[in-house]
Design a protein around this motif. Structure first.
Motif, PDB file in Angstrom:
ATOM      1  N   PRO A  14      18.079  47.085 -26.965  1.00  0.00           N
ATOM      2  CA  PRO A  14      17.475  48.161 -26.175  1.00  0.00           C
ATOM      3  C   PRO A  14      17.428  49.496 -26.920  1.00  0.00           C
ATOM      4  O   PRO A  14      16.504  50.287 -26.721  1.00  0.00           O
ATOM      5  CB  PRO A  14      18.395  48.239 -24.948  1.00  0.00           C
ATOM      6  CG  PRO A  14      19.030  46.898 -24.859  1.00  0.00           C
ATOM      7  CD  PRO A  14      19.210  46.446 -26.280  1.00  0.00           C
ATOM      8  N   VAL A  15      18.415  49.745 -27.752  1.00  0.00           N
ATOM      9  CA  VAL A  15      18.419  51.001 -28.506  1.00  0.00           C
ATOM     10  C   VAL A  15      17.235  51.038 -29.466  1.00  0.00           C
ATOM     11  O   VAL A  15      16.488  52.023 -29.534  1.00  0.00           O
ATOM     12  CB  VAL A  15      19.743  51.164 -29.280  1.00  0.00           C
ATOM     13  CG1 VAL A  15      19.707  52.432 -30.131  1.00  0.00           C
ATOM     14  CG2 VAL A  15      20.920  51.219 -28.315  1.00  0.00           C
ATOM     15  N   LEU A  16      17.049  49.945 -30.220  1.00  0.00           N
ATOM     16  CA  LEU A  16      15.952  49.892 -31.178  1.00  0.00           C
ATOM     17  C   LEU A  16      14.602  49.830 -30.485  1.00  0.00           C
ATOM     18  O   LEU A  16      13.655  50.514 -30.884  1.00  0.00           O
ATOM     19  CB  LEU A  16      16.135  48.683 -32.100  1.00  0.00           C
ATOM     20  CG  LEU A  16      15.055  48.443 -33.161  1.00  0.00           C
ATOM     21  CD1 LEU A  16      14.913  49.645 -34.072  1.00  0.00           C
ATOM     22  CD2 LEU A  16      15.370  47.188 -33.972  1.00  0.00           C
ATOM     23  N   GLY A  17      14.514  49.026 -29.423  1.00  0.00           N
ATOM     24  CA  GLY A  17      13.228  48.857 -28.762  1.00  0.00           C
ATOM     25  C   GLY A  17      12.846  50.032 -27.885  1.00  0.00           C
ATOM     26  O   GLY A  17      11.817  50.685 -28.107  1.00  0.00           O
ATOM     27  N   ASP A  18      13.662  50.317 -26.873  1.00  0.00           N
ATOM     28  CA  ASP A  18      13.303  51.337 -25.891  1.00  0.00           C
ATOM     29  C   ASP A  18      13.467  52.759 -26.419  1.00  0.00           C
ATOM     30  O   ASP A  18      12.581  53.597 -26.250  1.00  0.00           O
ATOM     31  CB  ASP A  18      14.150  51.158 -24.622  1.00  0.00           C
ATOM     32  CG  ASP A  18      13.942  49.797 -23.971  1.00  0.00           C
ATOM     33  OD1 ASP A  18      12.867  49.205 -24.195  1.00  0.00           O
ATOM     34  OD2 ASP A  18      14.849  49.326 -23.270  1.00  0.00           O
ATOM     35  N   GLY A  22      10.064  52.645 -28.582  1.00  0.00           N
ATOM     36  CA  GLY A  22       9.335  52.948 -27.361  1.00  0.00           C
ATOM     37  C   GLY A  22       8.643  51.757 -26.740  1.00  0.00           C
ATOM     38  O   GLY A  22       7.758  51.917 -25.893  1.00  0.00           O
ATOM     39  N   ASN A  23       9.027  50.539 -27.134  1.00  0.00           N
ATOM     40  CA  ASN A  23       8.437  49.347 -26.522  1.00  0.00           C
ATOM     41  C   ASN A  23       9.420  48.194 -26.653  1.00  0.00           C
ATOM     42  O   ASN A  23      10.317  48.219 -27.501  1.00  0.00           O
ATOM     43  CB  ASN A  23       7.093  48.992 -27.169  1.00  0.00           C
ATOM     44  CG  ASN A  23       7.213  48.905 -28.679  1.00  0.00           C
ATOM     45  OD1 ASN A  23       7.953  48.085 -29.208  1.00  0.00           O
ATOM     46  ND2 ASN A  23       6.483  49.766 -29.382  1.00  0.00           N
ATOM     47  N   PRO A  24       9.279  47.146 -25.832  1.00  0.00           N
ATOM     48  CA  PRO A  24      10.202  46.010 -25.903  1.00  0.00           C
ATOM     49  C   PRO A  24      10.139  45.326 -27.266  1.00  0.00           C
ATOM     50  O   PRO A  24       9.115  45.345 -27.953  1.00  0.00           O
ATOM     51  CB  PRO A  24       9.720  45.089 -24.780  1.00  0.00           C
ATOM     52  CG  PRO A  24       8.931  45.972 -23.869  1.00  0.00           C
ATOM     53  CD  PRO A  24       8.310  47.016 -24.741  1.00  0.00           C
ATOM     54  N   THR A  56      11.443  40.636 -38.288  1.00  0.00           N
ATOM     55  CA  THR A  56      10.793  41.335 -37.191  1.00  0.00           C
ATOM     56  C   THR A  56      11.770  42.371 -36.639  1.00  0.00           C
ATOM     57  O   THR A  56      12.947  42.407 -37.026  1.00  0.00           O
ATOM     58  CB  THR A  56      10.396  40.351 -36.078  1.00  0.00           C
ATOM     59  OG1 THR A  56      11.597  39.797 -35.498  1.00  0.00           O
ATOM     60  CG2 THR A  56       9.525  39.237 -36.629  1.00  0.00           C
ATOM     61  N   VAL A  57      11.302  43.214 -35.726  1.00  0.00           N
ATOM     62  CA  VAL A  57      12.185  44.222 -35.140  1.00  0.00           C
ATOM     63  C   VAL A  57      13.331  43.548 -34.381  1.00  0.00           C
ATOM     64  O   VAL A  57      14.447  44.070 -34.311  1.00  0.00           O
ATOM     65  CB  VAL A  57      11.397  45.168 -34.218  1.00  0.00           C
ATOM     66  CG1 VAL A  57      10.452  46.040 -35.020  1.00  0.00           C
ATOM     67  CG2 VAL A  57      10.628  44.400 -33.144  1.00  0.00           C
ATOM     68  N   LEU A  58      13.058  42.366 -33.816  1.00  0.00           N
ATOM     69  CA  LEU A  58      14.121  41.636 -33.121  1.00  0.00           C
ATOM     70  C   LEU A  58      15.171  41.136 -34.116  1.00  0.00           C
ATOM     71  O   LEU A  58      16.374  41.138 -33.817  1.00  0.00           O
ATOM     72  CB  LEU A  58      13.526  40.467 -32.340  1.00  0.00           C
ATOM     73  CG  LEU A  58      14.487  39.733 -31.393  1.00  0.00           C
ATOM     74  CD1 LEU A  58      15.076  40.689 -30.368  1.00  0.00           C
ATOM     75  CD2 LEU A  58      13.759  38.579 -30.694  1.00  0.00           C
TER      76      LEU A  58
END
Length: 275
Positions: A14-18, A22-24, A56-58
């Protein structure tokens, strides 16, 4: 330059995404080639194999969260497991854009000031610094070290970061929030101005926090400007209070000038002995 210490989290996703992107998170989305400006030293082993280029970002979020699962008994001095630290570094809207190398310098110096990166420590924290928004750098770290020990940050870390921010501003030619002309005037006027500033600053800080996490980029930028303004108001309030205190102090009288000791009449130049 303003450095904000976010509340620690238990998951880097959540820190990296939200908070940062700014997105999932997604298995398909990858970081832009110039988004990653700095990272923990041991990541070079992966870089040599070319792996991070395909992450990937995940994947990045999972690598940052891995220490939490690899070391299930590691915990903070307070006994919690919130190991993911997020630092947001924001420049003034009027600051010049920094190059990738300059952002990397900022990231490493902030990481050292926060106690995340210790030179020569091969078992330190995993951390990455991303520059995905204009005039902003996000540093995400796991406070669980590679050896499974919780990384203890130095005391007064907020003050250390503020000092390092001032040094970076000087070294990189950036604006300083406190670089305002010192106010002048009577003691009463200074005191009357300082009190309303404190109330105004509280309102500005509240709205800045509300807008900082807004999904619309334009509103996030407005929150950034409000956060910068709150910092300037704080510095101005401090200057006013300090100046008023200085004016209230009674003037210190200079020490008296000692007179030379008087000489006997018989030794004075041109004196005459009376018979």
């Amino acid at each position: 330059m303003i450095i904000r210490i976010h509340e620690r989290a238990t998951d880097a996703g959540p820190v990296l995404g939200d908070d940062v992107l700014g997105n999932p998170l997604s298995y398909e989305e990858k970081l832009a080639s110039d988004a990653l400006v700095a990272y923990w030293p041991r990541l070079d082993a992966y870089t040599a194999a070319g792996e991070p280029e395909s992450w990937t970002v995940l994947d990045w979020a999972e690598h940052l969260s891995d220490p939490l699962y690899e070391h299930p008994f590691a915990q903070s001095p307070a006994g919690d497991r919130r190991a993911v630290l997020h630092l947001a570094v924001r420049l003034a809207p009027e600051d010049r854009p920094l190059t990738g190398q300059e952002w990397s310098e900022v990231a490493h110096r902030i990481a050292r000031a926060a106690g995340i990166e210790v030179p020569g420590d091969s078992q330190g924290c995993r951390w990455v610094a991303l520059q995905v928004r204009p005039q902003r750098l996000d540093l995400i770290a796991s406070l669980i070290r590679l050896d499974g020990i919780w990384q203890r940050q130095p005391s007064g870390v907020a003050g250390r970061l503020a000092v390092e921010a001032r040094r970076l501003e000087s070294d990189l030619g950036l604006l300083t929030p406190g670089a305002l002309a010192s106010p002048s005037g009577s003691i009463t006027a200074l005191s009357e101005v300082a009190a309303p500033l404190a109330s105004a600053r509280s309102v500005v800080e509240l709205h800045a926090q509300l807008l900082a996490g807004h999904p619309q980029a334009r509103r996030r930028e407005a929150g950034h400007r409000l956060e910068w303004l709150a910092r300037r108001l704080l510095d101005l309030q401090h200057d006013l209070t300090t100046t008023a205190d200085e004016l209230r102090r009674p003037p210190t009288a200079p020490p008296p000038v000692p007179y030379p000791p008087s000489q006997p009449a018989s030794t004075r130049t041109g004196s005459r002995r009376l018979v």
